[in-house]
Design a protein around this motif. Structure first.
Motif, PDB file in Angstrom:
ATOM      1  N   LEU A 239      -0.123   0.835   0.795  1.00 40.70           N
ATOM      2  CA  LEU A 239       0.872   1.490  -0.053  1.00 40.70           C
ATOM      3  C   LEU A 239       2.218   1.614   0.655  1.00 40.70           C
ATOM      4  O   LEU A 239       3.265   1.284   0.089  1.00 40.70           O
ATOM      5  CB  LEU A 239       0.369   2.872  -0.468  1.00 40.70           C
ATOM      6  N   LEU A 240       2.210   2.083   1.875  1.00 41.31           N
ATOM      7  CA  LEU A 240       3.472   2.300   2.592  1.00 41.31           C
ATOM      8  C   LEU A 240       4.166   0.986   2.922  1.00 41.31           C
ATOM      9  O   LEU A 240       5.394   0.934   3.000  1.00 41.31           O
ATOM     10  CB  LEU A 240       3.228   3.113   3.860  1.00 41.31           C
ATOM     11  N   GLN A 241       3.410  -0.075   3.103  1.00 40.44           N
ATOM     12  CA  GLN A 241       4.013  -1.390   3.342  1.00 40.44           C
ATOM     13  C   GLN A 241       4.692  -1.923   2.091  1.00 40.44           C
ATOM     14  O   GLN A 241       5.767  -2.536   2.163  1.00 40.44           O
ATOM     15  CB  GLN A 241       2.942  -2.377   3.802  1.00 40.44           C
ATOM     16  N   GLN A 242       4.066  -1.691   0.950  1.00 41.58           N
ATOM     17  CA  GLN A 242       4.558  -2.285  -0.292  1.00 41.58           C
ATOM     18  C   GLN A 242       5.537  -1.391  -1.058  1.00 41.58           C
ATOM     19  O   GLN A 242       6.298  -1.894  -1.907  1.00 41.58           O
ATOM     20  CB  GLN A 242       3.369  -2.620  -1.197  1.00 41.58           C
ATOM     21  N   ALA A 243       5.538  -0.099  -0.782  1.00 43.56           N
ATOM     22  CA  ALA A 243       6.307   0.854  -1.589  1.00 43.56           C
ATOM     23  C   ALA A 243       7.808   0.563  -1.649  1.00 43.56           C
ATOM     24  O   ALA A 243       8.410   0.686  -2.731  1.00 43.56           O
ATOM     25  CB  ALA A 243       6.058   2.277  -1.091  1.00 43.56           C
ATOM     26  N   PRO A 244       8.483   0.208  -0.546  1.00 48.86           N
ATOM     27  CA  PRO A 244       9.935   0.015  -0.634  1.00 48.86           C
ATOM     28  C   PRO A 244      10.359  -0.971  -1.714  1.00 48.86           C
ATOM     29  O   PRO A 244      11.394  -0.783  -2.366  1.00 48.86           O
ATOM     30  CB  PRO A 244      10.309  -0.495   0.766  1.00 48.86           C
ATOM     31  N   ALA A 245       9.576  -2.013  -1.934  1.00 50.33           N
ATOM     32  CA  ALA A 245       9.920  -3.008  -2.944  1.00 50.33           C
ATOM     33  C   ALA A 245       9.792  -2.457  -4.356  1.00 50.33           C
ATOM     34  O   ALA A 245      10.300  -3.075  -5.314  1.00 50.33           O
ATOM     35  CB  ALA A 245       9.033  -4.242  -2.791  1.00 50.33           C
ATOM     36  N   HIS A 246       9.118  -1.315  -4.511  1.00 46.16           N
ATOM     37  CA  HIS A 246       8.915  -0.718  -5.833  1.00 46.16           C
ATOM     38  C   HIS A 246       9.704   0.570  -6.015  1.00 46.16           C
ATOM     39  O   HIS A 246       9.533   1.269  -7.028  1.00 46.16           O
ATOM     40  CB  HIS A 246       7.424  -0.447  -6.050  1.00 46.16           C
ATOM     41  N   LEU A 247      10.553   0.895  -5.059  1.00 43.79           N
ATOM     42  CA  LEU A 247      11.350   2.119  -5.108  1.00 43.79           C
ATOM     43  C   LEU A 247      12.828   1.791  -5.274  1.00 43.79           C
ATOM     44  O   LEU A 247      13.342   0.862  -4.633  1.00 43.79           O
ATOM     45  CB  LEU A 247      11.153   2.937  -3.827  1.00 43.79           C
ATOM     46  N   ALA A 248      13.512   2.563  -6.102  1.00 47.59           N
ATOM     47  CA  ALA A 248      14.962   2.452  -6.234  1.00 47.59           C
ATOM     48  C   ALA A 248      15.618   2.937  -4.932  1.00 47.59           C
ATOM     49  O   ALA A 248      14.975   3.607  -4.118  1.00 47.59           O
ATOM     50  CB  ALA A 248      15.437   3.266  -7.423  1.00 47.59           C
ATOM     51  N   PRO A 249      16.904   2.621  -4.711  1.00 49.51           N
ATOM     52  CA  PRO A 249      17.549   2.945  -3.427  1.00 49.51           C
ATOM     53  C   PRO A 249      17.419   4.386  -2.969  1.00 49.51           C
ATOM     54  O   PRO A 249      17.201   4.640  -1.786  1.00 49.51           O
ATOM     55  CB  PRO A 249      19.006   2.563  -3.688  1.00 49.51           C
ATOM     56  N   ASP A 250      17.542   5.351  -3.867  1.00 50.30           N
ATOM     57  CA  ASP A 250      17.485   6.772  -3.476  1.00 50.30           C
ATOM     58  C   ASP A 250      16.155   7.419  -3.841  1.00 50.30           C
ATOM     59  O   ASP A 250      16.062   8.647  -3.929  1.00 50.30           O
ATOM     60  CB  ASP A 250      18.628   7.547  -4.130  1.00 50.30           C
TER      61      ASP A 250
END
Length: 295
Positions: A239-250
């Motif tokens: 989850l933590l590896q993949q999360a940034p690609a699914h999160l908006a900038p803020d």
């Protein structure tokens, strides 16, 4: 026998039978009250003391027998009471449950209702993901608390999503909450402004010691070692590896880990997180910004 006497007698039976609690109640009296009131068709908020009290209401032998039947099922099956009543409450909101989902008890619901994460949200928080949604309770509470957001409710289990749909219809939220079958983040669209996740996180040693009530719940929703590990962090690592690609900038990720803080900190020693205060303390739910995940 009066209503209160029946509840007290039932509580003693639960104590003597050494049943385990933690699925909506934490003690024998509250569990007995839930079972007795439900068996009699009485609201769970029926007063048992004070001016409006019904504690001295006399009960018929038939009513006592009804309660005894449900109590006997609780003791003999070791199933959580919610599976016997098909209803659980979270932050005052009722939800349908059965053996296809774990009984909802997430502390994230408390933070949603009490505003415990509001500091990290902003006016552009419009898209929310409830990952590992189970019966849909967090997705539904998020939609209730933030009427301007839309929510995706994701789970790997189609059975769980079927239960979530029952609750979405019950609370008239099918237009704002969308069930999505997804193994982790693999099938969710994103990007999201807020991801909520109460994942499987129980470590292997704790899984081996779980009481029967917890073993009655779906194994996949509890066991955090399904990738071959032992510390309960397998799902969370991915989850933590993949999360940034699914999160908006803020955006932020709010993650519940129960009693696994030592294992979490050992697995992610350099990760900057914010521990959120809940009724269970400040070591069970954490918040991570997208920026921290990218460092």
């Amino acid at each position: 026998m009066t209503l209160l006497e029946l509840i007290e007698t039932s509580a003693q039976q639960l104590t003597d039978a050494k049943v385990s609690f933690g699925h909506g109640t934490t003690n024998a009296f509250d569990e007995a009250a839930w079972l007795v009131l439900y068996s009699l068709g009485l609201p769970l908020d029926t007063p048992l003391d004070g001016e409006e009290s019904k504690e001295n209401r006399p009960l018929s032998p038939e009513q006592c027998a009804q309660a005894a039947t449900l109590l006997g099922a609780r003791i003999s099956s070791r199933k959580p009471a919610a599976y016997l009543t098909h209803e659980a409450w979270l932050q005052g909101v009722p939800f349908y449950v059965d053996e296809r989902v774990i009984v909802p008890r997430s502390l994230i619901a408390e933070l949603l209702v009490d505003g415990g994460m509001d500091y990290w949200l902003h006016e552009n928080t419009h898209r929310v993901l409830d990952l590992c949604t189970g019966n849909g309770s967090l997705a539904i509470i998020a939609a209730m608390v933030f009427p301007e957001v839309v929510v995706d409710a994701a789970d790997i289990s189609q059975d769980a999503l079927d239960v979530a749909r029952i609750n979405l219809e019950r609370h008239a939220l099918t237009a704002r909450v969308t069930p999505v079958q997804s193994d982790g983040l693999s099938q969710v669209p994103g990007p999201y402004d807020l991801i909520l996740c109460n994942p499987p996180y129980v470590n292997a040693a704790s899984m081996a010691e779980l009481p029967a009530e917890y073993l009655a719940e779906p194994f996949i929703a509890l066991d955090g070692n399904q990738g071959g590990g032992t510390d309960g962090m397998d799902f969370i690592r991915t989850l933590l590896q993949q999360a940034p690609a699914h999160l908006a900038p803020d955006a932020v990720l709010v993650l519940e880990i129960g009693n696994e803080r030592p294992h979490f900190e050992a697995a992610f020693p350099l990760l900057e997180v914010v521990w959120l205060e809940t009724s269970a303390g400040d070591d069970q739910v954490l918040l991570i910004t997208r920026e921290s995940l990218l460092k």
